[in-house]
Design an enzyme around this catalytic site. Structure first.
Site, short mmCIF file in Angstrom:
data_model
loop_
_atom_site.label_atom_id
_atom_site.label_comp_id
_atom_site.label_asym_id
_atom_site.label_seq_id
_atom_site.Cartn_x
_atom_site.Cartn_y
_atom_site.Cartn_z
N TYR A 281 -26.04 17.99 18.85
CA TYR A 281 -25.80 17.78 17.43
C TYR A 281 -24.48 18.39 16.99
O TYR A 281 -24.00 19.36 17.55
CB TYR A 281 -26.95 18.30 16.58
N LYS B 105 -26.14 18.17 9.72
CA LYS B 105 -26.26 17.97 11.16
C LYS B 105 -26.38 16.50 11.49
O LYS B 105 -27.16 15.78 10.87
CB LYS B 105 -27.48 18.71 11.72
N HIS C 111 -35.48 24.89 10.71
CA HIS C 111 -34.41 25.84 10.40
C HIS C 111 -33.45 25.31 9.33
O HIS C 111 -33.21 24.11 9.25
CB HIS C 111 -33.57 26.14 11.64
N ASP D 82 -39.76 31.35 15.10
CA ASP D 82 -40.44 30.21 14.50
C ASP D 82 -41.92 30.48 14.29
O ASP D 82 -42.53 30.00 13.32
CB ASP D 82 -40.23 28.95 15.33
#
Length: 181
Positions: free
Chosen positions: A130, A70, A61, A169
């Site tokens: 994250y 991130k 992503h 996905d």
């Protein structure tokens, strides 16, 4: 904390210093001044936490607007974490890095803006946390095909079984058709 360079210079592995004894351990997972000096001068605005079962693959992503850097880590279990350089003018455009992150090795991975990101769960379950430099913006999210032949990502699939994917996905787009930075 120790900074480990990767073959993609902007992606960094962070190994914390662990203080432990028979009672357990202590480690520092984030320190703003250290991170800004050694990794990137960014501000984190959102923290996320997910739990997944073995064989689940989340990603790859990225967001074309409200792009996110991130800082990722695993607090329970193990994942194979991947970052793909989507920056068209980068010397490492289209290259990927894969790193095992686990609750045992306590490693973190810094994935800067301009990268697609995903992970595959290798343990029975994994909890993945994250920090993000911008907010989630679903209208601009892109999902790359995890098994795009051009990328050639070497996912450590258990028993060579196809991973479990979300419908988003499973309908990911090929690297050649994906928007770049």
């Amino acid at each position: 904390m120790k900074l480990v360079d990767t073959h993609i210079s902007d992606v960094k592995i962070i190994e914390p210093r662990i203080f432990g004894d028979e009672r357990g351990f202590f480690l520092e997972t984030f320190r703003d001044d250290w991170f800004r000096q050694h990794c990137a001068d960014v501000v984190f605005v959102q923290d996320n936490h997910s739990k997944s079962s073995q064989g689940i693959l989340r990603g790859l992503h990225y967001q074309t607007q409200h792009t996110q850097g991130k800082l990722v880590r695993v607090v329970q279990g193990e994942v194979f974490d991947v970052a793909v350089d989507m920056r068209k003018h980068s010397a490492t455009f289209g290259q990927w890095i894969g790193v095992y992150l686990s609750s045992d090795n306590h490693r973190q991975l810094w994935v800067p803006e301009g990268f697609a990101h995903g992970f595959y769960v290798t343990s029975q379950t994994a909890e993945f946390v994250y920090k993000c430099t911008d907010y989630y913006h679903p209208e601009s999210e892109v999902s790359l095909l995890y098994n795009d032949a051009e990328l050639g990502i070497e996912w450590p699939l258990i028993d060579n079984q196809a991973p479990s994917l979300s419908s988003k996905d499973a309908q990911g787009i090929a690297f050649r058709q994906a928007p770049t930075f």
